[in-house]
Design a protein around this motif. Structure first.
Motif, PDB file in Angstrom:
ATOM      1  N   ALA A  22       0.788  -1.331  -0.090  1.00  0.00           N
ATOM      2  CA  ALA A  22      -0.009   0.133   0.039  1.00  0.00           C
ATOM      3  C   ALA A  22       1.073   1.234   0.077  1.00  0.00           C
ATOM      4  CB  ALA A  22      -0.596  -0.051   1.079  1.00  0.00           C
ATOM      5  N   ARG A  23       1.701   1.300   0.799  1.00  0.00           N
ATOM      6  CA  ARG A  23       2.919   2.447   0.931  1.00  0.00           C
ATOM      7  C   ARG A  23       3.407   2.683  -0.439  1.00  0.00           C
ATOM      8  NH1 ARG A  23       4.929   1.877   6.902  1.00  0.00           N
ATOM      9  NH2 ARG A  23       3.320   2.871   7.680  1.00  0.00           N
ATOM     10  N   THR A  27      -0.358   7.580  -5.705  1.00  0.00           N
ATOM     11  CA  THR A  27      -1.668   8.049  -5.910  1.00  0.00           C
ATOM     12  C   THR A  27      -1.594   8.801  -7.320  1.00  0.00           C
ATOM     13  OG1 THR A  27      -2.050   8.400  -3.524  1.00  0.00           O
ATOM     14  CG2 THR A  27      -3.736   9.607  -5.104  1.00  0.00           C
ATOM     15  N   PRO A  28      -2.411   8.348  -8.199  1.00  0.00           N
ATOM     16  CA  PRO A  28      -2.293   9.103  -9.409  1.00  0.00           C
ATOM     17  C   PRO A  28      -2.657  10.525  -9.170  1.00  0.00           C
ATOM     18  CG  PRO A  28      -3.657   7.279  -9.705  1.00  0.00           C
ATOM     19  CD  PRO A  28      -3.489   7.479  -8.355  1.00  0.00           C
ATOM     20  N   LEU A  30      -4.459  14.120  -9.628  1.00  0.00           N
ATOM     21  CA  LEU A  30      -6.283  14.008  -9.497  1.00  0.00           C
ATOM     22  C   LEU A  30      -6.360  14.650 -10.884  1.00  0.00           C
ATOM     23  CD1 LEU A  30      -6.700  16.190  -6.156  1.00  0.00           C
ATOM     24  CD2 LEU A  30      -7.423  13.744  -6.745  1.00  0.00           C
ATOM     25  N   PRO A  31      -7.301  14.047 -11.315  1.00  0.00           N
ATOM     26  CA  PRO A  31      -7.903  14.694 -12.720  1.00  0.00           C
ATOM     27  C   PRO A  31      -8.549  16.150 -12.555  1.00  0.00           C
ATOM     28  CG  PRO A  31      -9.015  12.637 -12.146  1.00  0.00           C
ATOM     29  CD  PRO A  31      -8.189  12.828 -10.986  1.00  0.00           C
ATOM     30  N   THR A  34     -11.794  16.738 -10.721  1.00  0.00           N
ATOM     31  CA  THR A  34     -11.786  16.304  -9.474  1.00  0.00           C
ATOM     32  C   THR A  34     -10.971  17.528  -8.407  1.00  0.00           C
ATOM     33  OG1 THR A  34     -11.751  14.274  -9.895  1.00  0.00           O
ATOM     34  CG2 THR A  34     -11.218  14.689  -7.623  1.00  0.00           C
ATOM     35  N   LEU A  37     -13.239  20.301  -7.732  1.00  0.00           N
ATOM     36  CA  LEU A  37     -14.333  20.020  -6.933  1.00  0.00           C
ATOM     37  C   LEU A  37     -14.901  21.228  -5.968  1.00  0.00           C
ATOM     38  CD1 LEU A  37     -14.616  16.260  -6.731  1.00  0.00           C
ATOM     39  CD2 LEU A  37     -16.422  17.879  -8.020  1.00  0.00           C
ATOM     40  N   PRO A  38     -13.730  21.624  -5.203  1.00  0.00           N
ATOM     41  CA  PRO A  38     -14.066  22.551  -4.050  1.00  0.00           C
ATOM     42  C   PRO A  38     -14.968  23.709  -4.768  1.00  0.00           C
ATOM     43  CG  PRO A  38     -11.972  22.045  -3.674  1.00  0.00           C
ATOM     44  CD  PRO A  38     -12.471  21.143  -5.043  1.00  0.00           C
ATOM     45  N   VAL A  41     -18.599  22.266  -6.960  1.00  0.00           N
ATOM     46  CA  VAL A  41     -19.614  21.925  -6.057  1.00  0.00           C
ATOM     47  C   VAL A  41     -20.499  23.147  -5.799  1.00  0.00           C
ATOM     48  CG1 VAL A  41     -18.801  19.792  -5.663  1.00  0.00           C
ATOM     49  CG2 VAL A  41     -18.416  21.490  -4.073  1.00  0.00           C
TER      50      VAL A  41
ATOM     51  N   LEU B  47     -11.974  21.203   1.789  1.00  0.00           N
ATOM     52  CA  LEU B  47     -12.128  20.112   0.933  1.00  0.00           C
ATOM     53  C   LEU B  47     -10.807  19.833   0.298  1.00  0.00           C
ATOM     54  CD1 LEU B  47     -14.131  18.154  -0.294  1.00  0.00           C
ATOM     55  CD2 LEU B  47     -14.799  19.810  -1.877  1.00  0.00           C
ATOM     56  N   GLU B  48     -10.068  20.889  -0.350  1.00  0.00           N
ATOM     57  CA  GLU B  48      -8.907  20.697  -1.006  1.00  0.00           C
ATOM     58  C   GLU B  48      -7.706  19.901  -0.146  1.00  0.00           C
ATOM     59  OE1 GLU B  48      -7.259  24.683  -1.954  1.00  0.00           O
ATOM     60  OE2 GLU B  48      -7.529  24.359  -4.253  1.00  0.00           O
ATOM     61  N   LEU B  51      -9.099  16.025  -0.925  1.00  0.00           N
ATOM     62  CA  LEU B  51      -9.174  15.351  -2.250  1.00  0.00           C
ATOM     63  C   LEU B  51      -8.327  14.266  -2.568  1.00  0.00           C
ATOM     64  CD1 LEU B  51     -10.306  18.381  -4.384  1.00  0.00           C
ATOM     65  CD2 LEU B  51     -11.802  16.567  -3.615  1.00  0.00           C
ATOM     66  N   SER B  52      -7.104  14.487  -2.429  1.00  0.00           N
ATOM     67  CA  SER B  52      -5.979  13.611  -2.741  1.00  0.00           C
ATOM     68  C   SER B  52      -6.219  12.284  -2.043  1.00  0.00           C
ATOM     69  CB  SER B  52      -4.451  13.950  -2.386  1.00  0.00           C
ATOM     70  OG  SER B  52      -3.710  13.199  -3.058  1.00  0.00           O
ATOM     71  N   TYR B  55      -9.447  10.651  -3.373  1.00  0.00           N
ATOM     72  CA  TYR B  55      -9.225   9.798  -4.455  1.00  0.00           C
ATOM     73  C   TYR B  55      -8.320   8.635  -4.450  1.00  0.00           C
ATOM     74  CZ  TYR B  55      -8.282   9.811  -9.725  1.00  0.00           C
ATOM     75  OH  TYR B  55      -8.152   9.189 -11.053  1.00  0.00           O
ATOM     76  N   ARG B  56      -7.417   8.576  -3.855  1.00  0.00           N
ATOM     77  CA  ARG B  56      -6.515   7.598  -3.210  1.00  0.00           C
ATOM     78  C   ARG B  56      -7.376   6.412  -2.928  1.00  0.00           C
ATOM     79  NH1 ARG B  56      -1.174   5.865  -2.444  1.00  0.00           N
ATOM     80  NH2 ARG B  56      -1.038   4.552  -0.539  1.00  0.00           N
ATOM     81  N   GLN B  69     -13.436   8.921  -9.482  1.00  0.00           N
ATOM     82  CA  GLN B  69     -14.121  10.443  -9.546  1.00  0.00           C
ATOM     83  C   GLN B  69     -15.277  10.574  -9.343  1.00  0.00           C
ATOM     84  OE1 GLN B  69     -12.680  11.941 -13.705  1.00  0.00           O
ATOM     85  NE2 GLN B  69     -10.972  10.805 -13.609  1.00  0.00           N
ATOM     86  N   VAL B  72     -15.986  10.509  -5.463  1.00  0.00           N
ATOM     87  CA  VAL B  72     -15.565  11.700  -4.798  1.00  0.00           C
ATOM     88  C   VAL B  72     -16.201  12.928  -5.171  1.00  0.00           C
ATOM     89  CG1 VAL B  72     -13.500  13.363  -4.863  1.00  0.00           C
ATOM     90  CG2 VAL B  72     -12.980  11.050  -4.717  1.00  0.00           C
ATOM     91  N   GLN B  73     -16.602  13.103  -6.346  1.00  0.00           N
ATOM     92  CA  GLN B  73     -17.473  14.373  -6.557  1.00  0.00           C
ATOM     93  C   GLN B  73     -19.026  14.187  -5.819  1.00  0.00           C
ATOM     94  OE1 GLN B  73     -18.133  15.555 -10.673  1.00  0.00           O
ATOM     95  NE2 GLN B  73     -20.127  16.160 -10.150  1.00  0.00           N
ATOM     96  N   TRP B 159      -4.130   1.717   3.049  1.00  0.00           N
ATOM     97  CA  TRP B 159      -3.945   2.769   2.051  1.00  0.00           C
ATOM     98  C   TRP B 159      -4.151   4.242   2.480  1.00  0.00           C
ATOM     99  CZ3 TRP B 159      -4.520  -2.007   0.156  1.00  0.00           C
ATOM    100  CH2 TRP B 159      -3.826  -2.209  -1.148  1.00  0.00           C
TER     101      TRP B 159
END
Lengths: 534, 201
Positions: A22-23, A27-28, A30-31, A34, A37-38, A41, B47-48, B51-52, B55-56, B69, B72-73, B159
């Motif tokens: 897991a470590r 993490t890809p 962020l699109p 996404t 989003l803040p 929304v 929220l920022e 997010l990371s 998403y993970r 996505q 998360v949305q 995770w």
């Protein structure tokens, strides 16, 4: 990490493996969507957040909408009501002297001018359904003839029947100070149902060859059709009432004619001119108005001013016809037109629901009102009307509920059945009518096309997202947008908004630094006036 | 994943800008509302920060970036709707995690009615970053044998690096249940991996 419970060796090993895995899992990134989003929304649901600011607002908004639709409905009804008032006023107000009266030359030998003291005879053409309009102008014309001391008044009749009330008004008006004559003509005409009563109630009655008198309708002898609708008691009442009425009318003509007249009501029999003459129900056969004038001359009749000898030979005829409004209203009695108006009315009102434009709803309401006005003298079948409306409703529902065409097929079937059954079995006075097949076919096609094409398109249009943001052009599109300062506003600078750079200044003359969000509150030429977002 | 056209912060900036300029506000009342709402900076900041990790977690839980996505949305929208009523804003992290986990569970339940997630069966060339990451090792592939409930515990534990007590709080279940699920999950993973590892040794 706290380890609350000892795990056995293999589990500890597994724990370590998974933890390491897991470590090492990255993490890809962020699109974009996404990451935004803040902000998004907050913009996607401004209404919801506006209401959570002030929970009472939701109720207020609901009330405002309800009030708005209520006012609009009220306005529609008011305009439609005003229209109906005007129409009915025109009708009642028209009863009197303002008829279009056209003196016509008689069939005298040409060159011979009618003597000034020659008798005048009024000729009133009464065609179509017996309704209030016909009652208005027939009784009006008789009054006109009375006040002008006419020698007689001739009602030229051709009808399949109509409403009982209008018929009784006409019958009453035919008892006048001057002789009244009904002529069923020209050849091919009919005086059925209510027309029979009118014919027999005049002082003198004549029929053209190849005309018919008597109920043309196949009403069952015991009035079973009325019984089906209103119950046997009511049917008996209507029937015995009609029999009594025609008996009293026929008695005045000739004692021999009574049994004959009753048979037209009870057995729904229809007679030719010869049969009627043989039964002493009419005074004779006449092929034209002049023929009537010649035959009636010299006969003695009983009027309200006592016994009179009719002097009609060589009389001048004055023909009386409907005025424009009366003609229009009389047209509404046509069974096909009343049906078409109902379908159009329902379709228009339905459009108003899907695509509010006031105009459609107004036209629909007027159309419906005219349809029901016209149906007043017709044997309207409530079940038929219900089925027609239901059929249209099913066709419209198809666009909202996917039924794989079942609703469409069912809707068409229900609509056609309703159209066929639109007019029911008439009583003793009402005409026997039905909607013509070509009309049914055309209206079915129209309703189906309406349901599938128009409403379908409207629903699709409504589901389409409103194109916001993309391709915004022009200054009025920028007011209200939020932008970002590109060059310091001191107080003049540059703001990036609506995907373009604009010169801008702050409203209060304050200084705003780069990358600050500003709201565009106005414009001054090509310079935007902005406000700092706080 | 498409090649990023610039540093993440800049791309994020562009996306924000596009959305910000998309909102049309016409009347003064609406403008005031936007001023009031659109820049709820506290919400944006809070929220920022989430997010990371959100998403993970969602990505490794659903093993699908598109699903992640969406989840998360959905969680963000719900958080925003309830934001004005949130009293203890310093607890935002725990609160948002609860929302996220809830949305994930609902979505997983919907998905498992339709299909089973099995990394072995998946098209590894599809380029989904989460799927590719899981498929690089037997441990990741073994994750697909776990039931939804066990999988959530494992993902949150390793995770999300949460303690068992925190997991119990997020899932709103007793800590004993979390422990037994954790245990069962490790056992199931081991059973799945051992034959493979044995061959490898």
């Amino acid at each position: 990490m706290n380890r609350p419970e000892p795990l056995d060796d293999s589990d500890v090993e597994m724990d370590r493996l998974v933890r390491k895995f897991a470590r090492d899992s990255r993490t890809p990134p962020l699109p974009d969507e996404t990451a935004a989003l803040p902000w998004t929304v907050q913009h996607q649901s401004p209404r919801a957040s506006l209401f959570s600011l002030a929970p009472g607002l939701r109720a207020v908004e609901g009330l405002r909408r309800a009030a708005f639709s209520f006012v609009r409905l009220g306005a529609t009804l008011a305009v439609a009501g005003t229209f109906l008032l005007v129409v009915s006023h025109t009708r009642t107000g028209g009863t009197g002297s303002d008829y279009i009266i056209a003196p016509q030359p008689t069939a005298r030998p040409s060159g011979v001018v009618a003597a000034p003291d020659a008798p005048k005879v009024y000729v009133v053409k009464a065609n179509g359904v017996v309704d209030d309009v016909m009652a208005d102008y027939v009784s009006g014309a008789v009054q006109q003839a009375e006040s002008n001391n006419a020698a007689a008044v001739i009602i030229q009749l051709d009808t399949l029947g109509g409403s009982e009330y209008a018929m009784r008004r006409i019958v009453k008006s035919l008892t006048a100070r001057i002789p009244t004559i009904v002529w069923v003509g020209p050849a091919g005409s009919k005086a059925a149902s209510a027309g029979t009563f009118i014919t027999l109630s005049a002082n003198l009655a004549y029929m053209a060859p190849q005309t018919n008198l008597g109920a043309a309708s196949p009403v069952a002898a015991n009035g079973a059709d009325i019984a089906a609708t209103y119950g046997q008691t009511e049917a008996d009442k209507v029937m015995s009432d009609a029999v009594a009425y025609i008996t009293s009318i026929a008695k005045d003509r000739h004692p021999q004619a009574v049994a004959w007249a009753v048979s037209t009501v009870q057995q729904a029999k229809s007679y030719s001119a010869d049969d009627a003459l043989a039964a002493q129900a009419i005074n004779g056969k006449a092929s034209s108005v002049d023929d009537v004038l010649n035959q009636a001359d010299g006969l003695t009749v009983t009027t309200t001013s006592g016994q009179l000898v009719v002097h009609t030979k060589g009389a001048t005829t004055v023909s009386v016809s409907e005025d424009l409004v009366q003609g229009f209203l009389h047209t509404l009695d046509d069974p096909n037109i009343a049906f078409i108006l109902l379908v159009i009315g329902v379709l228009f009102v339905a459009i108003e629901f899907f695509h509010p434009t006031l105009l459609m709803g107004l036209l629909g309401a007027i159309s419906l009102a005219l349809s029901f006005y016209g149906s007043g003298s017709l044997p309207l079948n409530v079940l038929g009307v219900f089925l027609v409306v239901l059929g249209i409703g099913m066709l419209i529902l198809e666009t909202a509920i996917p039924s794989h065409g079942l609703l469409t097929i069912g809707g068409i079937a229900v609509f056609v059945v309703g159209a066929v059954a639109y007019y029911g079995s008439p009583g003793p006075y009402l005409p026997t009518v039905a909607v013509a097949w070509p009309i049914i076919a055309v209206m079915t096609a129209a309703a189906t096309a309406y349901g599938l094409l128009l409403v379908g398109t409207l629903m699709r249009m409504r589901r389409q997202p409103v194109p916001v943001g993309a391709g915004l052009v022009g200054i009025d599109k920028v007011v209200g947008l939020i932008g970002e300062v590109r060059a310091d506003l001191s107080p003049l600078g540059t703001v990036y908004v609506g995907r373009e750079s604009w010169s801008a200044r702050t409203r209060d003359g304050s200084t705003v630094g780069r990358n600050t969000k500003v709201l565009v509150v106005g414009q001054d030429g090509l310079t935007l006036i902005v406000e700092r977002m706080t | 994943m498409s090649d990023p056209s610039g540093p993440p912060s800049e791309r994020g900036m562009f996306a924000k800008e596009a959305y910000l300029s998309a909102e049309i506000v016409r009347t003064p009342v609406q403008a005031a509302a936007v001023r009031e709402i659109a820049f709820d900076r506290a919400f944006v900041t809070a929220l920022e920060a989430e997010l990371s990790m959100a998403y993970r977690l969602a990505g490794y839980l659903m093993a699908d970036s598109a699903e992640a996505q969406d989840v998360v949305q959905e969680a963000s929208v719900r958080a925003w709707r309830a934001w004005k009523d949130l009293r203890e804003r310093d607890r935002f992290h725990a609160w948002f995690s609860q929302i996220l986990v809830n949305v994930c569970r609902t979505r997983l339940r919907q998905l498992s009615k339709r299909r089973t997630l099995d990394v072995d069966d998946m098209d590894l060339e599809s380029g989904d970053p989460f799927r590719a990451s899981l498929a690089r090792d037997a441990v990741g592939r073994a994750l697909s044998v776990l039931s939804n409930e066990l999988r959530i515990v494992v993902v949150l534990r390793y995770w999300g690096e949460l303690s068992l007590a925190e997991i119990a709080d997020r899932l709103k279940i007793p800590i004993g249940t979390v422990k037994s699920r954790h245990h069962a999950a490790l056992k199931a993973l081991r059973r799945r991996i051992e034959p493979v590892e044995g061959v490898a040794r």
